[in-house]
Design an enzyme around this catalytic site. Structure first.
Site, PDB file in Angstrom:
ATOM      1  CG  HIS A   1     -35.553  11.311 -55.481  1.00 27.32           C
ATOM      2  ND1 HIS A   1     -36.296  12.001 -56.149  1.00 27.32           N
ATOM      3  CD2 HIS A   1     -35.938  10.091 -55.465  1.00 27.32           C
ATOM      4  CE1 HIS A   1     -37.345  11.327 -56.601  1.00 27.32           C
ATOM      5  NE2 HIS A   1     -36.911  10.063 -56.277  1.00 27.32           N
TER       6      HIS A   1
ATOM      7  CD  GLU B   1     -34.270  15.067 -56.766  1.00 28.53           C
ATOM      8  OE1 GLU B   1     -35.368  15.441 -55.952  1.00 28.53           O
ATOM      9  OE2 GLU B   1     -34.240  14.352 -57.691  1.00 28.53           O
TER      10      GLU B   1
ATOM     11  CG  HIS C   1     -38.757  16.010 -54.742  1.00 30.98           C
ATOM     12  ND1 HIS C   1     -38.733  14.817 -55.252  1.00 30.98           N
ATOM     13  CD2 HIS C   1     -39.767  16.047 -53.810  1.00 30.98           C
ATOM     14  CE1 HIS C   1     -39.518  13.984 -54.536  1.00 30.98           C
ATOM     15  NE2 HIS C   1     -40.213  14.767 -53.826  1.00 30.98           N
TER      16      HIS C   1
ATOM     17  CD  GLU D   1     -38.985  18.361 -58.411  1.00 34.62           C
ATOM     18  OE1 GLU D   1     -38.054  18.453 -58.280  1.00 34.62           O
ATOM     19  OE2 GLU D   1     -39.684  16.910 -58.474  1.00 34.62           O
TER      20      GLU D   1
END
Length: 481
Positions: free
Chosen positions: A108, A111, A215, A319
């Site tokens: 993404h 990110e 991420h 994440e």
């Protein structure tokens, strides 16, 4: 023929000696990896645009030709290279017995913390190889492929300081690349994008054992499955499917114990993740800093499920920042929080079982299909007959199939201290005299065991409720990651 057999046997013994040596070194309790202080002349804690990233990778490859190899797996929509840097003591060619592992960042575009941390990981590895015993062991026994940015076009339009929102998340055509892979549970009708097509081609050519996708937007290690079979119940009703999608039920793989372990390795070595603290009051907290992907929120077309189901590669979604695109002055702290986790996670490729599948002459059998009994997601051998599987300590049975050979089942034990080294010899199928038809042919592998080509259930949403469901999924993704 005799010379060939002797040569192959000696080669495999040498490879096993190298593997045993590596595990003995690991057993000897290597010192923890050292802290890293970057030389700002080469790399500082700032964000790098695509040209800066390219210059750094090329310069590093030139400075450390014995430890790095730079290649591109393709180009983005707007023509930017999708760079991958191999970091290893054998960067230019696969060495027998060394597993291939990978990190992918910036899928993404908005990110980018993972993008920058991967550049620093490369710099840390090459500058620490001669001084850090742990790094030397890891690079001597592993081929590490690092893709800092899978979505350079999205990054180019993202804004520093934007903790939420979707600007830059998608590729230049507006596609979410982490919803663009084939899906086991639900038909994915989204048109394939050059970035995802390049990654699919990449992982079809290299037998990756372990992978991490970096991420932002949360602080958790999320493991497969990302999607859920619940949608099968709702084929006739888009409204039913919408509510089933957000039921937040876990969707567990046959290797759930291993995925939980891998996720915990990352979370517990992270400075904060294992505390399970929620990023915001309205967002969920995660026990021990890990979650099953579908239990958090289900998604269709994710990269980690594709890696696992199609190719047997164990990928975890990492994440690593509550803010999607935090200010650059925070990058140093993010590195300090993640350094140990990123290294220890890769070392897990050396846990479980590894070895070779051979014929009676000692010749490796390429693309033999393997499966741990009771775990119906398989994996395959390389062109050198090698295989790896991450497993926790215990008693297992390995099922091995190859066209033209009788299948075999081999029992083995995995211990905590080092990987189990296992050779499997397959016997050619016997043939009836006077005919070319084999007397015995291996049974076809059931579809659920064919990790490289599973049959997805036919399911498609339509109408207004499909639109609402897709909109909710997109909103949720933009908030959390």
């Amino acid at each position: 023929m005799i010379l060939r057999i002797v040569f192959l046997s000696a080669f495999l013994l040498f490879s096993y000696h190298c593997l045993a040596q590596s595990t003995n070194e690991l057993d000897a309790a290597l010192p923890e990896p050292r802290a890293y202080i970057p030389d700002s002349q080469y790399l500082d804690f700032v964000y790098h645009d695509h040209d800066d990233l390219t210059r750094f990778l090329r310069a590093t490859s030139a400075r450390y030709p014995n430890l790095t190899a730079l290649y591109s797996i393709g180009k983005s929509i707007q023509g930017r290279d999708l760079w991958v840097m191999v970091v290893s003591s054998s960067p230019y060619e696969h060495m027998i017995g060394k597993p291939d592992v990978k990190y992918v960042g910036n899928i993404h575009g908005n990110e980018p913390v993972g993008r920058e941390l991967l550049l620093h990981l490369i710099q840390y590895f090459v500058t620490s190889y001669n001084t850090d015993q742990y790094v030397k062991w890891l690079l001597d026994n592993t081929r590490i492929h690092i893709m800092p940015s899978m979505n350079p076009d999205g990054y180019a339009v993202s804004k520093e300081g934007a903790c939420d929102g979707g600007q830059g998340r998608y590729n230049a055509r507006g596609f979410d690349l982490n919803r663009n892979f084939p899906d086991y549970f639900k038909q994915n009708n989204k048109r394939g994008q050059p970035e995802t097509d390049a990654v699919k081609d990449w992982i079809s050519k290299i037998q990756f054992v372990l992978s991490g996708s970096l991420h932002g937007g949360a602080l958790v290690a999320s493991y497969p499955y990302d999607n859920t079979p619940n949608s099968r119940i709702c084929r006739s009703s888009a409204l039913c499917a919408m509510f089933q999608t957000y039921s937040a039920a876990p969707s567990l793989t046959p290797d759930d114990d291993v995925f939980k372990h891998l996720s915990l390795v990352y979370a517990k070595n992270h400075a904060k993740m294992s505390r399970g603290v929620a990023c915001k009051s309205a967002t969920p907290a995660f026990e021990n800093g890990i979650t099953n992907g579908a239990a958090w929120y289900p998604l269709t077309g994710g990269m980690q499920d594709y890696n696992y189901v199609w190719y047997g590669c164990m990928e975890v979604t990492l994440e690593i920042s509550c803010c999607k695109y935090p200010p650059a002055y925070e990058l140093k702290k993010y590195w300090e929080d993640n350094q140990l986790s990123m290294i220890k996670f890769l070392a897990e490729a050396h846990r479980g079982v590894q070895g070779f599948v051979l014929d009676p002459t000692g010749t490796p059998i390429e693309r033999a299909s393997l499966k741990i009994k009771g775990r119906d997601v398989g994996f395959q051998t390389t062109k050198h007959g090698e295989f790896w599987r991450i497993l926790l300590p215990g008693y297992y049975k390995l099922e091995v199939f190859a066209e033209g050979y009788a299948p075999r089942e081999v029992e083995f034990i995995v211990v905590e201290q080092h990987p189990t080294l296992l050779n499997v010899t397959l016997t050619p199928s016997k043939r009836v005299e006077g005919t070319t038809v084999p007397f015995y042919r291996p049974l076809p592998i059931p579809q659920q065991q064919q990790h490289y080509r599973p049959i997805s259930p036919t399911y498609s949403d339509s109408g207004i409720f499909s639109t609402i469901s897709s909109g909710l999924n997109s909103l949720y993704s933009n908030i959390f990651g």
